[in-house]
Design an enzyme around this catalytic site. Structure first.
Site, short mmCIF file in Angstrom:
data_model
loop_
_atom_site.label_atom_id
_atom_site.label_comp_id
_atom_site.label_asym_id
_atom_site.label_seq_id
_atom_site.Cartn_x
_atom_site.Cartn_y
_atom_site.Cartn_z
N HIS A 64 8.25 -0.22 0.87
CA HIS A 64 7.89 0.89 0.24
C HIS A 64 7.14 1.34 0.99
O HIS A 64 5.82 2.06 0.29
CB HIS A 64 9.05 2.14 -0.11
CG HIS A 64 8.44 3.36 -0.34
ND1 HIS A 64 9.87 3.88 -0.91
CD2 HIS A 64 8.20 4.38 0.34
CE1 HIS A 64 9.05 5.74 -0.48
NE2 HIS A 64 8.81 5.61 -0.08
N LEU A 67 3.51 3.30 7.43
CA LEU A 67 2.29 2.64 8.34
C LEU A 67 1.93 3.25 9.63
O LEU A 67 1.01 3.66 10.16
CB LEU A 67 3.15 1.27 9.12
CG LEU A 67 3.35 0.11 8.34
CD1 LEU A 67 3.93 -1.83 8.64
CD2 LEU A 67 2.30 -0.64 6.97
N ARG A 68 3.09 4.75 9.46
CA ARG A 68 2.38 5.30 10.84
C ARG A 68 2.44 5.66 11.51
O ARG A 68 1.72 6.19 13.07
CB ARG A 68 0.70 5.69 10.60
CG ARG A 68 0.83 6.84 9.25
CD ARG A 68 1.59 8.00 8.49
NE ARG A 68 1.23 8.07 7.06
CZ ARG A 68 1.69 8.67 5.88
NH1 ARG A 68 3.19 8.91 6.49
NH2 ARG A 68 1.73 8.83 4.64
N ASP A 156 13.61 8.75 4.27
CA ASP A 156 12.07 9.21 3.27
C ASP A 156 11.39 10.43 3.66
O ASP A 156 10.61 10.29 4.95
CB ASP A 156 11.09 7.69 3.26
CG ASP A 156 10.65 7.84 2.21
OD1 ASP A 156 11.15 7.83 0.56
OD2 ASP A 156 9.22 8.34 2.02
N HIS A 236 10.86 6.00 -5.07
CA HIS A 236 10.00 6.33 -6.17
C HIS A 236 10.56 7.51 -7.29
O HIS A 236 10.43 8.44 -7.66
CB HIS A 236 8.95 7.05 -5.53
CG HIS A 236 9.51 8.51 -4.40
ND1 HIS A 236 10.45 9.12 -4.63
CD2 HIS A 236 8.81 8.68 -2.77
CE1 HIS A 236 10.73 9.04 -3.23
NE2 HIS A 236 10.08 9.06 -2.04
N ASN A 282 4.82 13.01 -3.43
CA ASN A 282 5.76 14.00 -3.39
C ASN A 282 6.49 12.78 -3.97
O ASN A 282 6.57 11.72 -3.25
CB ASN A 282 6.13 14.66 -2.88
CG ASN A 282 7.31 15.13 -2.44
OD1 ASN A 282 7.71 15.64 -3.39
ND2 ASN A 282 8.79 15.32 -1.49
N ASP A 309 4.81 3.47 -1.98
CA ASP A 309 4.94 4.17 -1.34
C ASP A 309 3.56 4.40 -0.53
O ASP A 309 3.39 6.14 -0.55
CB ASP A 309 5.33 5.37 -2.49
CG ASP A 309 5.67 7.14 -1.61
OD1 ASP A 309 5.68 6.33 -0.33
OD2 ASP A 309 5.77 7.47 -2.46
N HIS A 313 -3.16 9.10 4.56
CA HIS A 313 -3.55 10.58 5.26
C HIS A 313 -5.30 10.90 5.42
O HIS A 313 -5.64 10.02 4.22
CB HIS A 313 -3.08 11.64 3.93
CG HIS A 313 -1.57 12.09 3.83
ND1 HIS A 313 -1.47 12.22 4.98
CD2 HIS A 313 -1.04 11.94 2.94
CE1 HIS A 313 0.18 12.33 5.01
NE2 HIS A 313 0.28 11.90 3.85
O1 DOR Z 1 3.89 11.77 -0.79
C1 DOR Z 1 4.76 11.16 -0.32
N1 DOR Z 1 3.94 11.08 0.90
N2 DOR Z 1 5.93 11.01 -0.97
C2 DOR Z 1 6.62 11.34 0.47
O2 DOR Z 1 8.03 10.59 0.14
C3 DOR Z 1 6.38 10.87 1.89
C4 DOR Z 1 4.99 10.50 2.13
C5 DOR Z 1 3.80 10.28 3.11
O3 DOR Z 1 4.74 10.06 4.38
O4 DOR Z 1 2.99 10.95 3.91
#
Ligand code: DOR
Length: 434
Positions: A64, A67-68, A156, A236, A282, A309, A313
């Site tokens: 999980h 990789l953006r 997801d 998660h 989340n 996860d 960011h």
């Molecule tokens: O905190 C989270 N960030 N939960 C998710 O389900 C998605 C993820 C994200 O893509 O940033």
């Protein structure tokens, strides 16, 4: 070139053994595993890795990660994300489809695989979205996606709201041999919430996300797994109620597996008292009782997998008011010390801890790896379980720095990562040999 890894304590989660053995790697494969000191240490093209007082484990597998790429390369790219992975001891990662555009068709899956080959670091296994554009209306082309190289489907970030559509998704996924990974969240309950709904959210005046928003969807996915006979994997897990629903489903023989992430067994909602957006994730960090239940679920096997996860960011999304900040934290470079802390605290045995990071996720995704056996590709990590250190922002290889564990004392670190016999990461010298 041959490589001898000698003197280490070899942990084999597949066979459940811990041995004092040396490993000989030839032509990318594990060619010999023999008792310590019995492999001849000579030859012009033999490199020796001294693993004395270290653990030698199968390369870690994270089912999980985000990789953006494509679309948000300023947060992470396949190259930087897989660099973070190998630094953390991972040799394989499965990447979620919430890219821009989402991975809902063959061309995106093929693009991801092409970029991963170009990066030449961790093995990358794409996860496709369940519906086109993650809009929850029309199923993606599962057959096409499978052929292109996707190993699983997941929405997801969202749950598929329409239960009939989710039922069909499970039926088609099973037919095409794709794993189904469920993000469980009832948006009608969670919308507008920014942290767990409870005493802390009330005290600091932030809108909450109740545990029920997760648990309702966990229960629905379990019902659909029973109806369709399709194995489902719950992503998660963060609440006590989810752990008990999954426990009961397993007892009834329903084909359900589950994962959690280090922040759900190490942190609780009190971490948000300072409005630090690094702790915004989340599902949200829950209560100490939920953390305890997650740890119990890990200990008794209800939770099969420790994933990260990993959700990078940038400062643009995180250095803002709490309610406007993005959800998510990075995890590839800290999951190993956090999991080793569970071993030291007696929650998990050493073998069981590595099972949850190697052969269990490999089995759920139907991918190679997770064991140490002669003839298998040499995907390995050498770990110093005793080293103590503190990470600062500059220490991370991920392009983003949104880790909740910056500045915290950590114990245990990956020293060397080998993929298909190639050393791609070595802590001393911080080098990649691609
Ligand atoms: O905190 C989270 N960030 N939960 C998710 O389900 C998605 C993820 C994200 O893509 O940033």
């Amino acid at each position: 070139m041959s490589i001898l890894i000698k003197g280490g304590e070899l942990i084999n989660p597949e066979s459940g053994t811990i041995e004092q053995s040396d490993i000989l790697v030839e032509r990318g494969k594990i060619s010999k595993i023999l008792p310590r000191g019995t492999i001849e240490e000579q030859g012009p093209r033999l490199t020796t890795i001294n693993a004395t007082e270290k653990l030698v484990v199968p390369g870690l597998i994270d089912m999980h990660v985000h990789l953006r790429e494509p679309g948000e390369e300023y947060k992470e790219s396949i190259a930087t994300g897989t660099m973070a992975a190998v630094a953390g001891g991972y040799t394989s990662v499965a990447c979620m489809p919430n890219t821009k555009p989402p991975n809902d068709c063959r061309s995106v899956t093929e693009f991801i695989l092409r970029r991963a080959r170009g990066a030449g670091l961790a093995r990358v296994y794409p996860i496709a979205s369940i519906t086109m554009g993650q809009k929850g209306l029309v199923l993606s082309e599962f057959g096409d996606l499978r052929e292109a190289g996707a190993v699983a489907v997941s929405e997801d970030g969202y749950s598929v709201v329409d239960s009939e559509l989710m039922r069909r998704a499970m039926e088609y996924a099973r037919y095409h041999g794709l794993a189904v990974i469920c993000h469980c969240e009832d948006r009608s309950l969670s919308e507008g919430g920014v942290m767990h709904e409870g005493v802390v959210s009330t005290r600091i005046g932030l809108p909450g996300i109740p545990a029920a928003s997760e648990e309702i969807m966990v229960f629905r996915e379990i019902c659909l797994a029973r109806l369709t006979g399709t194995p489902v994997h719950i992503a998660h897990v963060s609440t006590k109620g989810s752990v008990s629903l999954i426990r009961k489903a397993k007892e009834e023989g329903i084909l359900v597996t589950a994962e959690t992430a280090p922040h759900y067994f190490a942190l609780d909602h009190h971490a948000l008292m300072g409005y630090d957006t690094r702790f915004k994730v989340n599902p949200p960090l829950r209560t100490p009782a939920d953390v305890q239940a997650v740890r119990q679920g890990l200990a008794d096997g209800v939770i099969d997998v420790i994933a990260t996860d990993h959700a990078p960011h940038s400062a643009i999304e995180k250095d803002v008011e709490f309610d406007r900040a993005a959800f998510g934290m990075i995890g590839l470079e800290t999951a190993l010390p956090m999991t080793l802390s569970l071993v030291r605290e007696g929650v998990l045995g050493m073998v069981e801890a590595f099972r949850k990071m190697t052969c269990n996720p490999a089995g759920i995704l139907g991918i190679q790896g997770g064991g140490i056996k002669e003839g298998a590709p040499a995907d390995l990590a050498v770990i110093d379980a005793d080293i103590e250190y503190v990470l600062s922002e500059e220490d991370f290889h991920s392009r983003s720095k949104n880790s909740p564990f910056i500045g915290m004392p950590l114990k245990g670190r990956n020293d060397l990562t080998m993929i298909g016999g190639r050393i791609v990461w070595q802590e001393s010298g911080k080098h990649t040999g691609c």
